[in-house]
Design an enzyme around this catalytic site. Structure first.
Site, PDB file in Angstrom:
ATOM      1  CB  SER A  86      -0.971  -0.027   1.172  1.00 34.51           C
ATOM      2  OG  SER A  86      -2.102   0.786   0.888  1.00 34.51           O
TER       3      SER A  86
ATOM      4  CE  LYS B 244     -16.200  21.072  12.176  1.00 34.17           C
ATOM      5  NZ  LYS B 244     -14.926  21.259  11.463  1.00 34.17           N
TER       6      LYS B 244
END
Length: 272
Positions: free
Chosen positions: A95, A147
């Site tokens: 990765s 948020k």
């Protein structure tokens, strides 16, 4: 005593934290990638040093957080533009560990190295059931509906899930594009290989993800041939100047920070 020790170190290391005279650079990228500053600084130092004809990067990492991996990738790319860069993969370069290797001119992997794992993962914790059992309630007052997205105290809404998926998809596209550029591969071909799976070094060689099979010493020989400089010493870094107490305290803090981070989303180029 501390001042005298520092003075001796500066004299021995020529004042810049590295060896003096003509030598190769040896950069170690080991463990989870959570911070890039020391590695990037060392890569930049080697790039600017005319006494360093080439650099070997030794990677043994499962990857890590997206931002720091991208910063190391960019530093390797800048370095490879001006002098030979060879990567040696240890037991694991997956990765983000594979990502940072891609701009190098030559990637050398052991046949049994685990590499690839091209993909993105976002981790979210969930404390909803636990909070219900202990009678804990949670309420957030926010300036916008997204948020509070990813709060561990409640389930994701369909809109939030789509929002996070769009972020993962964009970060994935960045990963694929950078691998394609660094490895000079067709982007469509990289996407075919980028389903998150791990490849052995031998498989990766057949797929074009690495250039040749071999160990650490083989990678050193490749660098010597590319530079034409023969045997030179290796200036290894980055040097982590931490005391035992600093390492113990840092370990405790990292566990605390890790637990706190899991309250919100964490985007990673990381093997899971």
């Amino acid at each position: 005593m501390v001042g005298a020790t520092a003075a001796v170190r500066l004299w021995i290391l020529n004042g810049d934290g590295g060896m003096s005279g003509e030598r190769y650079g040896l950069v170690r990228v080991e463990g989870e990638i959570g911070d890039s500053e020391s590695v990037v600084d060392f890569l930049d130092t080697l790039r600017e040093d005319s006494d360093v004809p080439g650099v070997l990067i030794r990677i043994d990492s499962p990857g890590g957080v997206v931002g720091p991996a991208q910063e190391i990738y960019a530093a390797v790319k800048k370095l490879a533009a001006v002098k030979p860069v060879v990567v040696s993969m240890g037991s694991l370069a997956a990765s983000g560990g594979y990502y940072v290797a891609c701009p190098a001119e030559t990637i050398v992997a052991n046949p049994g190295t685990l590499t690839g794992s091209i993909g993105v993962i976002m981790s979210l914790g969930s404390w909803q059931d636990l909070m219900g059992k202990i009678g804990y309630t949670y309420e957030a007052i926010t300036s916008g509906e997204m948020k509070d997205a990813g709060s561990p105290y409640r389930e994701l809404t369909p809109k939030e899930r789509a929002y996070f998926q769009s972020l993962v998809d964009d970060l994935f596209s960045q990963f694929v594009e950078d691998v394609a550029e660094g490895r000079h591969m067709d982007e469509a071909k990289v996407r075919e290989l980028a389903d998150g799976r791990v490849y052995s070094g031998r498989q990766a060689k057949k797929l074009g993800l690495v250039d040749q099979l071999g160990g650490f010493e083989d990678a050193k020989d490749v660098l010597r041939k590319k530079t034409g400089k023969g045997d030179l010493p290796f200036d290894e870094g980055p040097v982590e100047e931490e005391s035992l107490l600093d390492r113990v305290i840092g370990s405790v803090v990292s566990h605390v920070d890790g637990a706190r981070t899991q309250q919100g989303p964490r985007f990673e180029y990381s093997l899971r």
